[in-house]
Design a protein around this motif. Structure first.
Motif, mmCIF file in Angstrom:
data_model
loop_
_atom_site.group_PDB
_atom_site.id
_atom_site.type_symbol
_atom_site.label_atom_id
_atom_site.label_comp_id
_atom_site.label_asym_id
_atom_site.label_seq_id
_atom_site.Cartn_x
_atom_site.Cartn_y
_atom_site.Cartn_z
ATOM 1 N N GLY A 28 8.974 3.072 -4.317
ATOM 2 C CA GLY A 28 7.471 2.694 -4.843
ATOM 3 C C GLY A 28 7.720 1.196 -5.048
ATOM 4 N N TRP B 212 2.720 1.977 -3.242
ATOM 5 C CA TRP B 212 1.731 1.804 -4.223
ATOM 6 C C TRP B 212 1.986 4.007 -3.961
ATOM 7 C CZ3 TRP B 212 0.284 1.780 -8.463
ATOM 8 C CH2 TRP B 212 -1.275 2.342 -9.793
ATOM 9 N N ILE B 213 1.828 4.314 -2.947
ATOM 10 C CA ILE B 213 1.644 5.315 -2.829
ATOM 11 C C ILE B 213 2.265 6.530 -3.427
ATOM 12 C CG2 ILE B 213 1.875 8.098 -1.003
ATOM 13 C CD1 ILE B 213 0.229 5.849 0.424
ATOM 14 N N TRP C 133 -1.833 12.792 -15.220
ATOM 15 C CA TRP C 133 -3.109 12.247 -15.106
ATOM 16 C C TRP C 133 -4.101 12.682 -14.338
ATOM 17 C CZ3 TRP C 133 -0.419 6.907 -13.848
ATOM 18 C CH2 TRP C 133 0.123 6.252 -15.109
ATOM 19 N N SER D 75 1.110 -1.302 -0.077
ATOM 20 C CA SER D 75 -0.240 0.178 0.086
ATOM 21 C C SER D 75 0.768 0.790 -0.041
ATOM 22 C CB SER D 75 -0.600 0.399 1.148
ATOM 23 O OG SER D 75 -1.938 -0.910 1.143
ATOM 24 N N LEU E 118 4.460 5.347 -6.202
ATOM 25 C CA LEU E 118 4.322 5.605 -7.289
ATOM 26 C C LEU E 118 3.435 5.635 -7.939
ATOM 27 C CD1 LEU E 118 6.276 2.730 -8.972
ATOM 28 C CD2 LEU E 118 4.291 1.170 -9.005
ATOM 29 N N TRP E 119 2.811 5.966 -7.270
ATOM 30 C CA TRP E 119 1.346 6.582 -7.647
ATOM 31 C C TRP E 119 2.156 8.119 -7.889
ATOM 32 C CZ3 TRP E 119 -3.071 6.585 -11.002
ATOM 33 C CH2 TRP E 119 -3.621 7.383 -11.525
ATOM 34 N N ALA E 120 2.227 8.310 -7.241
ATOM 35 C CA ALA E 120 3.271 9.950 -6.800
ATOM 36 C C ALA E 120 4.149 10.469 -8.342
ATOM 37 C CB ALA E 120 3.554 10.346 -6.159
ATOM 38 N N LEU F 78 4.292 8.344 -10.627
ATOM 39 C CA LEU F 78 3.145 8.046 -12.329
ATOM 40 C C LEU F 78 2.388 9.802 -12.398
ATOM 41 C CD1 LEU F 78 2.041 4.417 -12.202
ATOM 42 C CD2 LEU F 78 3.775 5.430 -13.729
ATOM 43 N N ASP F 79 1.926 10.324 -11.785
ATOM 44 C CA ASP F 79 0.938 11.312 -11.511
ATOM 45 C C ASP F 79 1.902 12.417 -12.180
ATOM 46 O OD1 ASP F 79 -1.665 12.158 -11.426
ATOM 47 O OD2 ASP F 79 -1.193 13.130 -9.968
#
Length: 174
Positions: free
Chosen positions: A101, A34-35, A47, A31, A37-39, A41-42
């Motif tokens: 991430g 992912w926070i 996105w 989890s 990794l998402w940061a 990617l965004d």
């Protein structure tokens, strides 16, 4: 397989050698991974969640400018504000988000990722001082505490690749 209860009333490891808490740490690891990794990617692709498309890194935007420029009125704002938008800071920040991430999601290099993630989060916490909603504690420090717990628990071996033979022979990579 089934868990057993010892005389203190606590559950012990299952037949697979995993304690039920190992699964909780694994979910926490994935989890938080992912926070990060998402940061990445965004901020890279814009996105539209935290980063609009026109401010994406691939569109020439700076992933550090928004946060660091907003620290100007804070206690350490002068220092952190001076870092905003510098290419080396952008690259270091984005490499950190991606590396931390991926390592956490995959369960490889969890200890290194936990240390790097804790450093990144504590710096972000320091940039926001004084905090608006609490005199000391915010989510950056809570995530840091969880990252330290992940490292201490060896959380990369459950639902992760931390059991790979090379990682078993090289403990600092776990």
């Amino acid at each position: 397989m089934a868990t057993t209860v010892n005389t203190s009333g606590r559950q012990t490891a299952t037949a697979t050698g995993k304690h039920p808490v190992d699964y909780v740490w694994a979910i926490a690891r994935i989890s938080i991974g992912w926070i990060f990794l998402w940061a990445f990617l965004d901020k890279t692709f814009g996105w539209g969640f935290a980063t609009p498309a026109n401010r994406a890194w691939v569109a020439g935007g700076s992933p550090t400018t928004g946060f660091l420029k907003g620290t100007g009125e804070n206690a350490l704002g002068g220092f952190f504000g001076s870092l905003a938008g510098q290419a080396w800071v952008d690259w270091l920040f984005m490499a950190g988000l991606l590396g931390i991430g991926l390592a956490l999601v995959l369960g490889i290099g969890t200890r290194i990722a936990a240390g790097a993630g804790t450093l990144m989060l504590v710096l972000m916490w320091a940039a926001e001082l004084p905090l608006a909603n609490n005199p000391f504690l915010d989510e950056h420090l809570i995530y840091s505490i969880v990252l330290i717990g992940l490292a201490l628990a060896g959380a990369g071996t459950t639902f992760g690749l931390g059991n790979l033979p090379i990682l078993q022979r090289t403990p600092w990579l776990k």
